[in-house]
Design a protein around this motif. Structure first.
Motif, PDB file in Angstrom:
ATOM      1  N   LYS A  74      10.466 -37.579  23.984  1.00 32.98           N
ATOM      2  CA  LYS A  74      11.001 -37.571  25.212  1.00 32.98           C
ATOM      3  C   LYS A  74      10.909 -36.367  25.889  1.00 32.98           C
ATOM      4  CE  LYS A  74      15.379 -39.516  23.261  1.00 32.98           C
ATOM      5  NZ  LYS A  74      15.270 -39.469  21.666  1.00 32.98           N
ATOM      6  N   MET A  75      10.838 -36.437  27.374  1.00 32.12           N
ATOM      7  CA  MET A  75      10.367 -35.321  28.109  1.00 32.12           C
ATOM      8  C   MET A  75      11.673 -34.324  28.511  1.00 32.12           C
ATOM      9  SD  MET A  75       7.704 -34.213  29.309  1.00 32.12           S
ATOM     10  CE  MET A  75       6.528 -35.796  29.544  1.00 32.12           C
ATOM     11  N   HIS A  76      11.827 -33.181  27.942  1.00 31.99           N
ATOM     12  CA  HIS A  76      12.811 -32.280  28.229  1.00 31.99           C
ATOM     13  C   HIS A  76      12.301 -31.533  29.580  1.00 31.99           C
ATOM     14  CE1 HIS A  76      14.901 -32.535  24.308  1.00 31.99           C
ATOM     15  NE2 HIS A  76      13.765 -32.945  24.236  1.00 31.99           N
ATOM     16  N   GLU A  77      13.423 -31.210  30.535  1.00 29.00           N
ATOM     17  CA  GLU A  77      12.922 -30.771  31.783  1.00 29.00           C
ATOM     18  C   GLU A  77      13.306 -29.621  32.030  1.00 29.00           C
ATOM     19  OE1 GLU A  77      14.986 -33.615  33.719  1.00 29.00           O
ATOM     20  OE2 GLU A  77      13.490 -35.436  33.588  1.00 29.00           O
ATOM     21  N   GLY A  78      13.786 -28.863  30.852  1.00 32.92           N
ATOM     22  CA  GLY A  78      14.154 -27.259  31.082  1.00 32.92           C
ATOM     23  C   GLY A  78      14.201 -26.773  29.673  1.00 32.92           C
ATOM     24  N   THR A  79      14.880 -25.584  29.510  1.00 35.97           N
ATOM     25  CA  THR A  79      14.986 -24.963  28.305  1.00 35.97           C
ATOM     26  C   THR A  79      16.002 -25.884  27.259  1.00 35.97           C
ATOM     27  OG1 THR A  79      14.764 -22.866  29.269  1.00 35.97           O
ATOM     28  CG2 THR A  79      15.793 -22.940  26.954  1.00 35.97           C
ATOM     29  N   ALA A  80      15.482 -25.984  26.163  1.00 37.12           N
ATOM     30  CA  ALA A  80      15.974 -26.778  25.273  1.00 37.12           C
ATOM     31  C   ALA A  80      17.044 -26.072  24.294  1.00 37.12           C
ATOM     32  CB  ALA A  80      15.256 -28.038  24.442  1.00 37.12           C
ATOM     33  N   GLY A  81      18.201 -26.105  24.475  1.00 38.73           N
ATOM     34  CA  GLY A  81      19.005 -25.245  23.627  1.00 38.73           C
ATOM     35  C   GLY A  81      20.347 -26.041  23.026  1.00 38.73           C
ATOM     36  N   ALA A  82      21.623 -25.776  23.289  1.00 39.24           N
ATOM     37  CA  ALA A  82      22.609 -26.732  22.778  1.00 39.24           C
ATOM     38  C   ALA A  82      22.846 -27.796  23.742  1.00 39.24           C
ATOM     39  CB  ALA A  82      23.929 -25.849  22.744  1.00 39.24           C
ATOM     40  N   ASP A  83      21.990 -27.736  24.983  1.00 44.92           N
ATOM     41  CA  ASP A  83      22.039 -28.812  26.023  1.00 44.92           C
ATOM     42  C   ASP A  83      20.604 -28.936  26.557  1.00 44.92           C
ATOM     43  OD1 ASP A  83      24.956 -29.273  26.199  1.00 44.92           O
ATOM     44  OD2 ASP A  83      24.868 -27.143  27.077  1.00 44.92           O
ATOM     45  N   THR A  84      20.270 -29.947  27.054  1.00 42.73           N
ATOM     46  CA  THR A  84      18.903 -29.977  27.585  1.00 42.73           C
ATOM     47  C   THR A  84      18.954 -31.241  28.610  1.00 42.73           C
ATOM     48  OG1 THR A  84      16.519 -30.554  26.963  1.00 42.73           O
ATOM     49  CG2 THR A  84      18.227 -32.004  25.826  1.00 42.73           C
ATOM     50  N   ARG A  85      17.900 -31.415  29.663  1.00 45.64           N
ATOM     51  CA  ARG A  85      18.112 -32.210  30.530  1.00 45.64           C
ATOM     52  C   ARG A  85      16.788 -33.113  30.297  1.00 45.64           C
ATOM     53  NH1 ARG A  85      20.914 -32.913  35.027  1.00 45.64           N
ATOM     54  NH2 ARG A  85      21.851 -30.698  34.819  1.00 45.64           N
ATOM     55  N   ILE A  86      17.003 -34.569  30.178  1.00 46.21           N
ATOM     56  CA  ILE A  86      15.908 -35.640  30.136  1.00 46.21           C
ATOM     57  C   ILE A  86      16.293 -36.491  31.340  1.00 46.21           C
ATOM     58  CG2 ILE A  86      15.169 -37.091  28.405  1.00 46.21           C
ATOM     59  CD1 ILE A  86      16.123 -35.476  26.106  1.00 46.21           C
TER      60      ILE A  86
END
Length: 450
Positions: free
Chosen positions: A82-94
């Motif tokens: 999966k392509m994460h579009e920012g910092t992956a913490g408790a939340d992430t944008r895909i």
């Protein structure tokens, strides 16, 4: 209710038939003639089999194709890459959408921390993006030694050495230090990097049942005097199960049998102990109680790579002769600086460790109250939800993703089929509301008895 294509068959029976066919194909792929037999045959016929010069005929790739074909027939899309579009913490944008994220090792929220990012930028501006050589010849920078000194102080050991890859840290250290006259004993759930290192070493390798110190003791009583050096390898927290060994008991065994003990703290640093100092702090042990401390820089420490901490003779030996260090470029300054800053932030902010431990405990207790099988997890950052089926795990992961929850399935052969699971990584940044929602969704979507 029936599906088109297989009249009269329920969806569950259809899935079972497809899975059985898939398993047969995989077995057949594994029972193909050996390379030696094929080579002897080809020599007689003066023809080289295609499998020897085409990657698309490689047995591993063919098995991968069979698995992908089976997943497609069952209507399961790949949950991987999966392509994460920012910092992956408790939340992430895909894909432009925000998800609650349980698929990252960012336990203390150090990846994305402004202080850590600033340290990385400053190091890059001062030293460049690469040291451009092996550290032994011209790649050494002050930031490398600062990081290693901080790690040695953390473990109360003489010194430490950092490698550019966590996996390579284990492979190179074990592969170099041990040989054909030695014995390597490891927990049956040990990480792949340990197995690869043992294979490279040529030492005899024997697993013992998970966390079973009595079984290890029995093996040593029988085998110790047949070998020169003996290495025992454990993990601080087991990344698939979220549990940990009774380390004092293993220390007593290694001393009595005059063996070396190595502990892989990839998932326990920053997670165990009041200050996050790992399994050593959890049990109140001295750094010298363990011969080889290993850890990674990519989880709590927000960088990339691995380290070994221990006595001077061990570290100096590795620095000058371990192939994975000697012949590898030095760690990028920005990565070393980020990990050093994350380590210092952990020491400055013990409340993050306390919050992480509280959130993990809350998630575990909430999941268990809902009847979800969490195996032997202690709630320290890693909590599995065991489905006992790779297909169920993959489908459950996809269904949760539709609800805005990103959690990865762990499928056969990474674990035994009956141990297939979803694996939740908890961060200090997760809220109780997020955790409750994840358990509620999991409970509603999980098929069969909880």
């Amino acid at each position: 209710m029936t599906k088109k294509g297989l009249p009269g068959l329920s969806a569950s029976i259809k899935d079972k038939l497809i899975q059985q066919a898939l398993e047969r194909k995989l077995r057949q792929a594994g029972q193909e003639p050996s390379s030696r037999t094929m080579f002897q045959s080809s020599t007689r016929k003066s023809a080289i089999p295609e499998a020897f010069y085409r990657f698309d005929q490689h047995p591993g790739y063919r098995q991968l194709q069979i698995m992908n074909e089976g997943a497609a027939r069952m209507g399961v899309r790949s949950p991987f890459f999966k392509m994460h579009e920012g910092t992956a913490g408790a939340d992430t944008r895909i894909g432009g959408k925000l998800y609650a994220n349980y698929a990252s090792y960012n336990y203390l929220g150090m990846s994305g921390d402004p202080v850590v990012q600033a340290a990385a930028r400053q190091a890059m501006e001062r030293y460049g993006t690469s040291v451009s050589a092996s550290r032994l010849v011209s790649g050494e920078r002050p930031i490398h030694r600062e990081l290693e000194r901080a790690l040695a102080d953390l473990y109360e050991t003489d010194d430490a050495i950092s490698f550019v890859s966590g996996h390579a840290t284990n492979v190179s250290t074990i592969g170099y230090l041990f040989g054909p006259r030695d014995l390597i004993l490891h927990d049956e759930f040990i990480h792949n990097s340990i197995l690869q290192g043992a294979q490279l070493s040529g030492a005899r390798r024997l697993p013992f049942p998970h966390n079973d110190s009595a079984a290890l003791d029995a093996i040593l009583n029988e085998q110790r005097h047949q070998f020169e050096r003996v290495l025992i390898v454990l993990e601080g927290i087991y990344s698939m199960d979220g549990d940990y060994p009774d380390l004092p008991r293993f220390i007593e065994i290694k001393r009595r049998h005059k063996a070396f003990l190595m502990v892989d703290e990839a998932h326990s640093l920053g997670v165990m102990g009041k200050r996050g100092y790992g399994i050593r702090e959890h049990f109140g042990l001295s750094g010298k109680d363990v011969d080889i401390w290993m850890g990674t820089l990519s989880k709590t420490l927000a960088g990339c790579g691995g380290y070994i901490a221990g006595e001077t003779a061990l570290i100096e030996h590795l620095k000058f002769l371990a192939p994975g260090f000697l012949y590898s470029v030095g760690m990028p300054p920005s990565v070393a600086a980020a990990s050093l800053a994350a380590l210092r932030r952990m020491q400055e902010l013990p409340e993050r460790v306390a919050t992480l431990q509280a959130r993990g405990r809350y998630f575990l207790e909430t999941a268990q109250a809902a009847g979800i099988d969490t195996g032997t997890s202690t709630g320290l950052a890693v909590v599995p939800a065991i489905t006992a089926s790779s297909l169920k795990a993959a489908r459950l992961s996809a269904a949760l993703f539709e609800r805005g929850i990103n959690v990865q399935p762990i499928l056969y052969p990474a674990v035994a089929e009956q141990s297939a699971r979803l694996r939740f990584f908890i961060s200090c940044l997760h809220t109780e509301e997020q955790l409750s929602h994840a358990v509620k969704s999991l409970n509603e979507l999980m098929p069969g008895p909880k």
